[in-house]
Scaffold this motif. Structure first.
Motif, PDB file in Angstrom:
ATOM      1  N   THR A 156     -50.543  58.800  -7.537  1.00 38.46           N
ATOM      2  CA  THR A 156     -50.699  58.686  -8.988  1.00 38.46           C
ATOM      3  C   THR A 156     -51.243  59.981  -9.568  1.00 38.46           C
ATOM      4  O   THR A 156     -51.697  60.852  -8.840  1.00 38.46           O
ATOM      5  N   ARG A 157     -51.167  60.094 -10.865  1.00 44.02           N
ATOM      6  CA  ARG A 157     -51.733  61.243 -11.549  1.00 44.02           C
ATOM      7  C   ARG A 157     -52.511  60.793 -12.789  1.00 44.02           C
ATOM      8  O   ARG A 157     -53.479  60.084 -12.665  1.00 44.02           O
ATOM      9  N   MET A 158     -52.059  61.172 -14.001  1.00 50.24           N
ATOM     10  CA  MET A 158     -52.862  61.036 -15.203  1.00 50.24           C
ATOM     11  C   MET A 158     -52.849  59.620 -15.771  1.00 50.24           C
ATOM     12  O   MET A 158     -51.972  59.251 -16.550  1.00 50.24           O
ATOM     13  N   ALA A 159     -53.799  58.823 -15.343  1.00 46.06           N
ATOM     14  CA  ALA A 159     -53.946  57.456 -15.851  1.00 46.06           C
ATOM     15  C   ALA A 159     -54.827  57.474 -17.098  1.00 46.06           C
ATOM     16  O   ALA A 159     -55.716  58.316 -17.231  1.00 46.06           O
ATOM     17  N   ARG A 160     -54.588  56.561 -17.987  1.00 47.26           N
ATOM     18  CA  ARG A 160     -55.374  56.455 -19.210  1.00 47.26           C
ATOM     19  C   ARG A 160     -55.662  54.983 -19.518  1.00 47.26           C
ATOM     20  O   ARG A 160     -54.857  54.106 -19.220  1.00 47.26           O
ATOM     21  N   LYS A 161     -56.817  54.739 -20.135  1.00 47.94           N
ATOM     22  CA  LYS A 161     -57.159  53.374 -20.534  1.00 47.94           C
ATOM     23  C   LYS A 161     -56.685  53.130 -21.956  1.00 47.94           C
ATOM     24  O   LYS A 161     -56.864  53.977 -22.850  1.00 47.94           O
ATOM     25  N   LEU A 162     -56.075  51.971 -22.173  1.00 52.76           N
ATOM     26  CA  LEU A 162     -55.515  51.635 -23.475  1.00 52.76           C
ATOM     27  C   LEU A 162     -56.539  50.898 -24.329  1.00 52.76           C
ATOM     28  O   LEU A 162     -57.536  50.371 -23.820  1.00 52.76           O
ATOM     29  N   SER A 163     -56.263  50.828 -25.614  1.00 55.49           N
ATOM     30  CA  SER A 163     -57.186  50.164 -26.542  1.00 55.49           C
ATOM     31  C   SER A 163     -57.301  48.668 -26.275  1.00 55.49           C
ATOM     32  O   SER A 163     -58.296  48.043 -26.640  1.00 55.49           O
ATOM     33  N   ASN A 164     -56.291  48.074 -25.607  1.00 54.99           N
ATOM     34  CA  ASN A 164     -56.351  46.648 -25.283  1.00 54.99           C
ATOM     35  C   ASN A 164     -57.112  46.366 -23.989  1.00 54.99           C
ATOM     36  O   ASN A 164     -57.190  45.223 -23.548  1.00 54.99           O
ATOM     37  N   GLY A 165     -57.656  47.413 -23.363  1.00 56.88           N
ATOM     38  CA  GLY A 165     -58.414  47.250 -22.131  1.00 56.88           C
ATOM     39  C   GLY A 165     -57.602  47.416 -20.867  1.00 56.88           C
ATOM     40  O   GLY A 165     -58.160  47.465 -19.765  1.00 56.88           O
ATOM     41  N   ASN A 166     -56.278  47.525 -21.000  1.00 50.02           N
ATOM     42  CA  ASN A 166     -55.417  47.753 -19.839  1.00 50.02           C
ATOM     43  C   ASN A 166     -55.384  49.239 -19.478  1.00 50.02           C
ATOM     44  O   ASN A 166     -55.931  50.073 -20.198  1.00 50.02           O
ATOM     45  N   TYR A 167     -54.705  49.535 -18.369  1.00 52.63           N
ATOM     46  CA  TYR A 167     -54.627  50.901 -17.877  1.00 52.63           C
ATOM     47  C   TYR A 167     -53.157  51.300 -17.719  1.00 52.63           C
ATOM     48  O   TYR A 167     -52.362  50.553 -17.156  1.00 52.63           O
ATOM     49  N   LEU A 168     -52.822  52.497 -18.194  1.00 51.01           N
ATOM     50  CA  LEU A 168     -51.467  53.026 -18.088  1.00 51.01           C
ATOM     51  C   LEU A 168     -51.467  54.061 -16.957  1.00 51.01           C
ATOM     52  O   LEU A 168     -52.178  55.069 -17.034  1.00 51.01           O
ATOM     53  N   VAL A 169     -50.686  53.789 -15.899  1.00 58.36           N
ATOM     54  CA  VAL A 169     -50.795  54.582 -14.676  1.00 58.36           C
ATOM     55  C   VAL A 169     -49.417  55.048 -14.206  1.00 58.36           C
ATOM     56  O   VAL A 169     -48.551  54.226 -13.892  1.00 58.36           O
ATOM     57  N   PRO A 170     -49.182  56.361 -14.112  1.00 62.86           N
ATOM     58  CA  PRO A 170     -47.923  56.869 -13.565  1.00 62.86           C
ATOM     59  C   PRO A 170     -47.981  56.911 -12.038  1.00 62.86           C
ATOM     60  O   PRO A 170     -48.960  57.376 -11.457  1.00 62.86           O
ATOM     61  N   HIS A 171     -46.931  56.417 -11.383  1.00 65.81           N
ATOM     62  CA  HIS A 171     -46.822  56.447  -9.922  1.00 65.81           C
ATOM     63  C   HIS A 171     -45.565  57.242  -9.576  1.00 65.81           C
ATOM     64  O   HIS A 171     -44.440  56.786  -9.793  1.00 65.81           O
ATOM     65  N   LEU A 172     -45.765  58.437  -9.011  1.00 65.70           N
ATOM     66  CA  LEU A 172     -44.673  59.388  -8.836  1.00 65.70           C
ATOM     67  C   LEU A 172     -43.534  58.827  -7.994  1.00 65.70           C
ATOM     68  O   LEU A 172     -42.383  58.748  -8.453  1.00 65.70           O
ATOM     69  N   LEU A 173     -43.797  58.455  -6.745  1.00 64.08           N
ATOM     70  CA  LEU A 173     -42.733  58.046  -5.837  1.00 64.08           C
ATOM     71  C   LEU A 173     -42.247  56.627  -6.081  1.00 64.08           C
ATOM     72  O   LEU A 173     -41.237  56.209  -5.513  1.00 64.08           O
ATOM     73  N   ALA A 174     -42.951  55.892  -6.939  1.00 66.64           N
ATOM     74  CA  ALA A 174     -42.462  54.579  -7.371  1.00 66.64           C
ATOM     75  C   ALA A 174     -41.489  54.721  -8.532  1.00 66.64           C
ATOM     76  O   ALA A 174     -40.856  53.731  -8.927  1.00 66.64           O
ATOM     77  N   PHE A 175     -41.371  55.928  -9.088  1.00 68.62           N
ATOM     78  CA  PHE A 175     -40.519  56.167 -10.260  1.00 68.62           C
ATOM     79  C   PHE A 175     -40.854  55.166 -11.366  1.00 68.62           C
ATOM     80  O   PHE A 175     -39.980  54.607 -12.005  1.00 68.62           O
ATOM     81  N   ALA A 176     -42.142  54.990 -11.581  1.00 67.18           N
ATOM     82  CA  ALA A 176     -42.558  53.961 -12.533  1.00 67.18           C
ATOM     83  C   ALA A 176     -43.922  54.277 -13.129  1.00 67.18           C
ATOM     84  O   ALA A 176     -44.818  54.795 -12.451  1.00 67.18           O
ATOM     85  N   VAL A 177     -44.060  53.961 -14.414  1.00 66.75           N
ATOM     86  CA  VAL A 177     -45.359  53.924 -15.069  1.00 66.75           C
ATOM     87  C   VAL A 177     -45.718  52.458 -15.210  1.00 66.75           C
ATOM     88  O   VAL A 177     -44.972  51.681 -15.812  1.00 66.75           O
TER      89      VAL A 177
END
Length: 314
Positions: A156-177
């Motif tokens: 993973t790399r640059m994860a951020r916390k959202l205003s709703n309390g969830n987390y947005l996380v990029p996963h490189l080899l999963a080809f998915a955020v």
């Protein structure tokens, strides 16, 4: 003038933050501007981590290399993530907060100061997770991650916390955020191996994911040399790559920031020479670029002497 503006102006005028305590700096790395735009900005980079002024001068140097993430905070302090530790410096360049990785094989990839004063950090390793750490450096929350790989550096790399309390996380080899709830449940996925993006062969590894004010999600695709914007359903609504620009500036884009005026600034981390950081208007025209130090991630601080307002979307 808000707290952030006062802190930033103090930082940029204070001799305590000049490289080596010097009072004069030679602007070795100039910004190249198309038009009248000038920015000052924080760089988290492999060879230089610090602040560049609007005329290209080095205003502040951390004295360390190979930073991955970081922020100039509202009080003027600077929070920086390296692979092994997270440090916060005050105006006197004293470390006022620190967090060190618990295991030798572990990598730290993200450092974000949350509104409640805690610090959010990503830990890649045998048990990848997001941790929230209090001012004493104690873990007060841990969120397990599912990166779909045992390759620690590529989890993973640059994860951020959202205003709703969830987390947005990029996963490189999963080809998915992936969007995670605090209990670790995945509630949304933005796939970057879509056919209209070139499929998996294009190596569209997501690196930085930013939830925009309109609900869309901006993502840098590092090996794919693209930046895309998804709507809430995962449909690509904006895309830019080297095919759109005469300068062909995309070389492993890592960091990005959406400015209040709608422009997007992108870090071309893999560029060894030429353009390292550049700003695009919504029509994909380049309106500003920087050719100095290499940039992993960054934060635009001012434009033509005026501080960027609001929480930086980076």
């Amino acid at each position: 003038m808000n707290i952030f503006s006062k802190g930033l102006l103090f930082l940029m005028m204070s001799p305590l933050f000049l490289v080596g305590q010097a009072t004069v700096l030679t602007p070795q790395y100039q910004s190249t501007n198309k038009g009248s735009i000038k920015h000052s900005f924080f760089i988290a980079g492999p060879n230089f981590t610090g602040i560049i002024g609007e005329n290209g001068e080095e205003i502040w140097d951390s004295g360390k290399k190979s930073a991955r993430d970081g922020y100039v905070l509202r009080n003027g302090n600077i929070l920086i993530c390296w692979g092994d530790e997270v440090l916060e410096y005050n105006k006197k360049k004293k470390v006022v907060f620190s967090y060190t990785k618990a295991e030798k094989s572990m990598e730290l990839g993200t450092a974000v100061r949350l509104p409640n004063g805690n610090t959010m950090i990503t830990e890649s390793g045998s048990n990848p997770r997001i941790v929230e750490v209090n001012k004493k450096g104690e873990v007060v929350r841990a969120v397990p991650l599912m990166p779909d790989t045992d390759n620690i550096h590529m989890q993973t790399r640059m994860a951020r916390k959202l205003s709703n309390g969830n987390y947005l996380v990029p996963h490189l080899l999963a080809f998915a955020v992936k969007e995670y709830q605090p209990d670790g449940k995945v509630v949304n996925v933005f796939n970057t191996d879509l056919e209209d993006l070139g499929g998996r062969e294009a190596e569209n590894w997501p690196f930085t994911a930013i939830r925009l004010e309109n609900g869309n999600t901006l993502v840098t695709l590092t090996h794919g040399n693209k930046v895309v914007e998804f709507d809430s359903n995962g449909k690509v609504v904006w895309k830019v790559s080297n095919s759109d620009l005469q300068e062909t500036p995309f070389v492993d884009p890592c960091g990005a920031q959406r400015l209040p005026n709608g422009n997007t600034v992108i870090a071309s981390y893999g560029a060894q020479k030429g353009i390292k950081l550049f700003e695009l208007a919504p029509d994909k025209s380049m309106v500003w670029n920087y050719e100095g130090h290499r940039v992993h991630h960054f934060q635009i601080l001012t434009t033509n002497g005026k501080p960027i307002k609001g929480t930086p979307l980076k």
